[in-house]
Design a protein around this motif. Sequence first.
Motif, PDB file in Angstrom:
ATOM      1  N   SER A 115       0.824  -1.210   0.000  1.00  0.00           N
ATOM      2  CA  SER A 115       0.000   0.000   0.000  1.00  0.00           C
ATOM      3  C   SER A 115       0.859   1.262   0.000  1.00  0.00           C
ATOM      4  O   SER A 115       0.491   2.263  -0.624  1.00  0.00           O
ATOM      5  CB  SER A 115      -0.960  -0.006   1.189  1.00  0.00           C
ATOM      6  OG  SER A 115      -0.249  -0.014   2.398  1.00  0.00           O
ATOM      7  N   VAL A 116       2.019   1.234   0.643  1.00  0.00           N
ATOM      8  CA  VAL A 116       2.918   2.392   0.619  1.00  0.00           C
ATOM      9  C   VAL A 116       3.450   2.620  -0.801  1.00  0.00           C
ATOM     10  O   VAL A 116       3.464   3.753  -1.298  1.00  0.00           O
ATOM     11  CB  VAL A 116       4.077   2.204   1.623  1.00  0.00           C
ATOM     12  CG1 VAL A 116       5.181   3.222   1.393  1.00  0.00           C
ATOM     13  CG2 VAL A 116       3.570   2.285   3.041  1.00  0.00           C
ATOM     14  N   PHE A 117       3.850   1.552  -1.468  1.00  0.00           N
ATOM     15  CA  PHE A 117       4.353   1.705  -2.830  1.00  0.00           C
ATOM     16  C   PHE A 117       3.242   2.087  -3.804  1.00  0.00           C
ATOM     17  O   PHE A 117       3.487   2.813  -4.772  1.00  0.00           O
ATOM     18  CB  PHE A 117       5.081   0.442  -3.290  1.00  0.00           C
ATOM     19  CG  PHE A 117       6.481   0.359  -2.761  1.00  0.00           C
ATOM     20  CD1 PHE A 117       7.458   1.220  -3.217  1.00  0.00           C
ATOM     21  CD2 PHE A 117       6.813  -0.559  -1.789  1.00  0.00           C
ATOM     22  CE1 PHE A 117       8.748   1.154  -2.727  1.00  0.00           C
ATOM     23  CE2 PHE A 117       8.098  -0.636  -1.289  1.00  0.00           C
ATOM     24  CZ  PHE A 117       9.069   0.232  -1.754  1.00  0.00           C
ATOM     25  N   LEU A 118       2.028   1.629  -3.565  1.00  0.00           N
ATOM     26  CA  LEU A 118       0.907   2.064  -4.398  1.00  0.00           C
ATOM     27  C   LEU A 118       0.635   3.558  -4.209  1.00  0.00           C
ATOM     28  O   LEU A 118       0.308   4.259  -5.165  1.00  0.00           O
ATOM     29  CB  LEU A 118      -0.347   1.252  -4.074  1.00  0.00           C
ATOM     30  CG  LEU A 118      -0.386  -0.162  -4.627  1.00  0.00           C
ATOM     31  CD1 LEU A 118      -1.579  -0.912  -4.059  1.00  0.00           C
ATOM     32  CD2 LEU A 118      -0.454  -0.133  -6.149  1.00  0.00           C
ATOM     33  N   LEU A 119       0.764   4.026  -2.986  1.00  0.00           N
ATOM     34  CA  LEU A 119       0.569   5.449  -2.726  1.00  0.00           C
ATOM     35  C   LEU A 119       1.668   6.284  -3.399  1.00  0.00           C
ATOM     36  O   LEU A 119       1.382   7.334  -3.994  1.00  0.00           O
ATOM     37  CB  LEU A 119       0.547   5.710  -1.224  1.00  0.00           C
ATOM     38  CG  LEU A 119       0.173   7.112  -0.785  1.00  0.00           C
ATOM     39  CD1 LEU A 119      -1.244   7.449  -1.242  1.00  0.00           C
ATOM     40  CD2 LEU A 119       0.274   7.235   0.712  1.00  0.00           C
ATOM     41  N   ILE A 120       2.900   5.819  -3.340  1.00  0.00           N
ATOM     42  CA  ILE A 120       3.996   6.505  -4.031  1.00  0.00           C
ATOM     43  C   ILE A 120       3.744   6.532  -5.534  1.00  0.00           C
ATOM     44  O   ILE A 120       3.937   7.558  -6.203  1.00  0.00           O
ATOM     45  CB  ILE A 120       5.344   5.833  -3.706  1.00  0.00           C
ATOM     46  CG1 ILE A 120       5.721   6.084  -2.246  1.00  0.00           C
ATOM     47  CG2 ILE A 120       6.451   6.316  -4.647  1.00  0.00           C
ATOM     48  CD1 ILE A 120       6.888   5.263  -1.767  1.00  0.00           C
ATOM     49  N   ALA A 121       3.287   5.406  -6.068  1.00  0.00           N
ATOM     50  CA  ALA A 121       2.997   5.334  -7.501  1.00  0.00           C
ATOM     51  C   ALA A 121       1.866   6.276  -7.885  1.00  0.00           C
ATOM     52  O   ALA A 121       1.935   6.946  -8.921  1.00  0.00           O
ATOM     53  CB  ALA A 121       2.645   3.898  -7.886  1.00  0.00           C
ATOM     54  N   ALA A 122       0.833   6.343  -7.066  1.00  0.00           N
ATOM     55  CA  ALA A 122      -0.301   7.216  -7.383  1.00  0.00           C
ATOM     56  C   ALA A 122       0.101   8.687  -7.347  1.00  0.00           C
ATOM     57  O   ALA A 122      -0.285   9.464  -8.234  1.00  0.00           O
ATOM     58  CB  ALA A 122      -1.439   6.951  -6.409  1.00  0.00           C
ATOM     59  N   ILE A 123       0.861   9.078  -6.340  1.00  0.00           N
ATOM     60  CA  ILE A 123       1.307  10.477  -6.260  1.00  0.00           C
ATOM     61  C   ILE A 123       2.185  10.818  -7.464  1.00  0.00           C
ATOM     62  O   ILE A 123       2.018  11.874  -8.091  1.00  0.00           O
ATOM     63  CB  ILE A 123       2.047  10.727  -4.931  1.00  0.00           C
ATOM     64  CG1 ILE A 123       1.053  10.666  -3.770  1.00  0.00           C
ATOM     65  CG2 ILE A 123       2.768  12.071  -4.945  1.00  0.00           C
ATOM     66  CD1 ILE A 123       1.694  10.669  -2.404  1.00  0.00           C
ATOM     67  N   GLY A 124       3.092   9.921  -7.812  1.00  0.00           N
ATOM     68  CA  GLY A 124       3.945  10.157  -8.976  1.00  0.00           C
ATOM     69  C   GLY A 124       3.157  10.253 -10.269  1.00  0.00           C
ATOM     70  O   GLY A 124       3.398  11.144 -11.095  1.00  0.00           O
TER      71      GLY A 124
ATOM     72  N   ALA B 205      -2.859   3.937 -17.092  1.00  0.00           N
ATOM     73  CA  ALA B 205      -2.040   3.642 -15.919  1.00  0.00           C
ATOM     74  C   ALA B 205      -2.716   4.154 -14.647  1.00  0.00           C
ATOM     75  O   ALA B 205      -2.743   3.455 -13.628  1.00  0.00           O
ATOM     76  CB  ALA B 205      -0.653   4.260 -16.071  1.00  0.00           C
ATOM     77  N   LEU B 206      -3.295   5.340 -14.699  1.00  0.00           N
ATOM     78  CA  LEU B 206      -4.010   5.868 -13.532  1.00  0.00           C
ATOM     79  C   LEU B 206      -5.256   5.054 -13.211  1.00  0.00           C
ATOM     80  O   LEU B 206      -5.569   4.806 -12.048  1.00  0.00           O
ATOM     81  CB  LEU B 206      -4.398   7.327 -13.775  1.00  0.00           C
ATOM     82  CG  LEU B 206      -3.340   8.356 -13.461  1.00  0.00           C
ATOM     83  CD1 LEU B 206      -3.808   9.738 -13.876  1.00  0.00           C
ATOM     84  CD2 LEU B 206      -3.000   8.343 -11.997  1.00  0.00           C
ATOM     85  N   ILE B 207      -5.969   4.641 -14.235  1.00  0.00           N
ATOM     86  CA  ILE B 207      -7.195   3.861 -14.020  1.00  0.00           C
ATOM     87  C   ILE B 207      -6.867   2.515 -13.382  1.00  0.00           C
ATOM     88  O   ILE B 207      -7.506   2.106 -12.407  1.00  0.00           O
ATOM     89  CB  ILE B 207      -7.952   3.686 -15.352  1.00  0.00           C
ATOM     90  CG1 ILE B 207      -8.544   5.026 -15.795  1.00  0.00           C
ATOM     91  CG2 ILE B 207      -9.045   2.628 -15.228  1.00  0.00           C
ATOM     92  CD1 ILE B 207      -9.068   5.033 -17.215  1.00  0.00           C
ATOM     93  N   PHE B 208      -5.869   1.822 -13.915  1.00  0.00           N
ATOM     94  CA  PHE B 208      -5.521   0.514 -13.356  1.00  0.00           C
ATOM     95  C   PHE B 208      -4.862   0.629 -11.984  1.00  0.00           C
ATOM     96  O   PHE B 208      -4.933  -0.299 -11.193  1.00  0.00           O
ATOM     97  CB  PHE B 208      -4.610  -0.261 -14.313  1.00  0.00           C
ATOM     98  CG  PHE B 208      -5.359  -0.942 -15.414  1.00  0.00           C
ATOM     99  CD1 PHE B 208      -6.112  -2.071 -15.160  1.00  0.00           C
ATOM    100  CD2 PHE B 208      -5.331  -0.440 -16.699  1.00  0.00           C
ATOM    101  CE1 PHE B 208      -6.814  -2.698 -16.159  1.00  0.00           C
ATOM    102  CE2 PHE B 208      -6.031  -1.062 -17.710  1.00  0.00           C
ATOM    103  CZ  PHE B 208      -6.781  -2.189 -17.445  1.00  0.00           C
ATOM    104  N   LEU B 209      -4.244   1.757 -11.697  1.00  0.00           N
ATOM    105  CA  LEU B 209      -3.649   1.959 -10.383  1.00  0.00           C
ATOM    106  C   LEU B 209      -4.697   2.256  -9.319  1.00  0.00           C
ATOM    107  O   LEU B 209      -4.508   1.939  -8.151  1.00  0.00           O
ATOM    108  CB  LEU B 209      -2.630   3.095 -10.447  1.00  0.00           C
ATOM    109  CG  LEU B 209      -1.755   3.327  -9.232  1.00  0.00           C
ATOM    110  CD1 LEU B 209      -0.896   2.097  -8.982  1.00  0.00           C
ATOM    111  CD2 LEU B 209      -0.898   4.541  -9.439  1.00  0.00           C
ATOM    112  N   SER B 210      -5.815   2.823  -9.735  1.00  0.00           N
ATOM    113  CA  SER B 210      -6.839   3.207  -8.756  1.00  0.00           C
ATOM    114  C   SER B 210      -7.506   1.998  -8.101  1.00  0.00           C
ATOM    115  O   SER B 210      -7.886   2.071  -6.934  1.00  0.00           O
ATOM    116  CB  SER B 210      -7.886   4.107  -9.407  1.00  0.00           C
ATOM    117  OG  SER B 210      -8.605   3.397 -10.383  1.00  0.00           O
ATOM    118  N   PHE B 211      -7.648   0.893  -8.812  1.00  0.00           N
ATOM    119  CA  PHE B 211      -8.314  -0.274  -8.216  1.00  0.00           C
ATOM    120  C   PHE B 211      -7.546  -0.837  -7.022  1.00  0.00           C
ATOM    121  O   PHE B 211      -8.108  -0.952  -5.929  1.00  0.00           O
ATOM    122  CB  PHE B 211      -8.553  -1.364  -9.265  1.00  0.00           C
ATOM    123  CG  PHE B 211      -9.131  -2.614  -8.678  1.00  0.00           C
ATOM    124  CD1 PHE B 211     -10.429  -2.643  -8.213  1.00  0.00           C
ATOM    125  CD2 PHE B 211      -8.364  -3.759  -8.560  1.00  0.00           C
ATOM    126  CE1 PHE B 211     -10.954  -3.795  -7.642  1.00  0.00           C
ATOM    127  CE2 PHE B 211      -8.878  -4.906  -8.004  1.00  0.00           C
ATOM    128  CZ  PHE B 211     -10.184  -4.925  -7.543  1.00  0.00           C
TER     129      PHE B 211
END
Length: 179
Positions: free
Chosen positions: A6-15, A72-78
């Motif tokens: 979840s931390v790496f997903l949050l980093i990915a989403a912010i980036g 990429a944003l759409i697939f990252l949101s799930f």
Amino acid sequence: MLWVASVFLLIAAIGQILAVAAPFWSFDGLHYVGLWKYGRCAFDHKKCYRNWQVEYFVSDWLKAVRGLECLALIFLSFPLVTLPIYMYIALGLYYRCMLGTMALCSLISAVCCLAGVVVYGVQITSMDWDTSWCLYVAIVGAAGAFIAFLVLIVATITKRPEKVRRVEKVRMYTIYADE
């Protein structure tokens, strides 16, 4: 282990959000260009303007990059939304299918982002423009999504924790309201 994902997903989403929104993907010496907007600053940075309008009549490669970054944003949101809910609400449950789906979405997000970065980088360097910081932030976002994929796939493959495997007998209690 899911905390790390979840931390790496949050980093990915912010980036990813920063990279898609900011107009600093490349610089030609006079203009900063992003996926959706561009701007021009004088050398002393006192007279700047930004064009906030989306241009629809652009090259096909830029449309492809826009589409890949949006995918990429759409697939990252799930997985970004589902993983915290899974960790807190589904206490004691262990769904490999859900973990595998979140891992797959993270991988697709990383691949789409990297493909967009590669296409943009190749086209911009062929025009002798310089890349700017948003391109690197998008790479960091893709790396975060890929690391989250690795953590989620390890969590999917490993055996259930012992405390999750135990099934305790549930006692049902009836609660009566006083009238």
